[in-house]
Write a protein that holds these residues in place. Sequence first.
Motif, PDB file in Angstrom:
ATOM      1  N   LEU A 176      55.362  62.791  68.108  1.00 12.45           N
ATOM      2  CA  LEU A 176      55.316  61.689  67.142  1.00 12.45           C
ATOM      3  C   LEU A 176      55.629  60.360  67.815  1.00 12.45           C
ATOM      4  N   GLU A 177      56.567  60.344  68.726  1.00 11.32           N
ATOM      5  CA  GLU A 177      56.845  59.101  69.458  1.00 11.32           C
ATOM      6  C   GLU A 177      55.618  58.623  70.221  1.00 11.32           C
ATOM      7  N   CYS A 178      54.877  59.558  70.775  1.00 13.02           N
ATOM      8  CA  CYS A 178      53.649  59.190  71.483  1.00 13.02           C
ATOM      9  C   CYS A 178      52.626  58.587  70.532  1.00 13.02           C
ATOM     10  N   LEU A 179      52.467  59.181  69.353  1.00 10.96           N
ATOM     11  CA  LEU A 179      51.486  58.673  68.391  1.00 10.96           C
ATOM     12  C   LEU A 179      51.872  57.295  67.876  1.00 10.96           C
ATOM     13  N   LEU A 180      53.145  57.070  67.627  1.00  8.01           N
ATOM     14  CA  LEU A 180      53.593  55.773  67.142  1.00  8.01           C
ATOM     15  C   LEU A 180      53.496  54.707  68.223  1.00  8.01           C
TER      16      LEU A 180
END
Length: 380
Positions: A176-180
């Motif tokens: 999720l950190e990568c997507l954000l």
Amino acid sequence: MPEKTIAHDDTVTVERITAVREVSVAPSRAARELGLRRADFDIAVQLGRIRTVPGDRGGGRRVARAEIQRVRTEAGFPDALRESVRTVGTTDGAALLEVTKARFTRLARLGLLVPTTFSLNRYRAVVWRYLVDDLREFAADERNRALLTGRVPGGLRDQLAEGLDLRPRNWRGRHLECLLRRTDDPWARAAAVASLLDPVDVSEVVRDPYERSHLSLLRPARPVHGSPGSPAAQLAEELMTAAEPDETDRLGADLARAVCHARILRPAPRPAPRAQRHGPAATAHGHRPAPAPPRRRPAPTAPTAPTAPTAPTAPTAPTAPGHHRAATARGRRDAHPALRPVPNPPRPVSNAPGPAPSRHRAADSGRIRGLLRRLRRRGS
């Protein structure tokens, strides 16, 4: 001359399109130019080492030429870049930490070692991979020395005995950190949070169907593991979807805040009103014709009194009230209505004996009275 002009225009158009496409390249080409395997390139993108941009015409993400040049000018390229994205499995990771494979697995299940990516082997077993830099950082921390050499505390052992495994959850958090990190669009960030939740959980948080449809449209693609519908793909789908109640509640709260923020900045697209979709077409001057006034039904008129007949007419059969109203309605439509009398139905002929009709009895009684009068005159 015209053919030469057309050929020249086509050449210029092709050159312009090629120049625009050369501003960014596909991920596979960027990986080759940076000297990385495709798997290592994906990890570099996930960690933010290499930034990508959305593709033109709705295509996949691409890498700008300027970004490739920036990575190339970094110190220690390409060895430093390759080392920063290098990952190991359980066996190599245990050797790096100088512990047994069983202890390494227990530390990972407790959430102390966060996996970077995973894959499925031919037995459909999950193979977690860990970033080498993260393992080195964990080993260099003095607070973790007891976990590497001493006995695992009793509370942690009890959790392991109960089946605790935080590896999927930690991977989802890193993913999720990568997507954000990839986007600043508020709706795309909300879609990234929704991608980790089950559609049922998303529908409970986002009640508006148009907002859910917009989130589904912007939902980032998940990593592919196996053919669609295969057991491997179903297992990967379970790993990529939050299941624990506390994680589901936390992601649901994050999704609600993200959707509220996106709704304030830009509402989700909705279909045009029906009046705009099916309204009259604009005229040549750009003005729509005025709508025609609604047709009003004529009020029913009262029946007029019948006038006295000037000449004897044949008797007509009585008409029902419904027939009279239908005739009146037709009369309003026709200028000269034709009303024809309905003849009396013929009397049924019967051979059975019975009393004669009334007019036959009257004729017979008249003849008898005349015969009696003649007999009286003779007798006188």
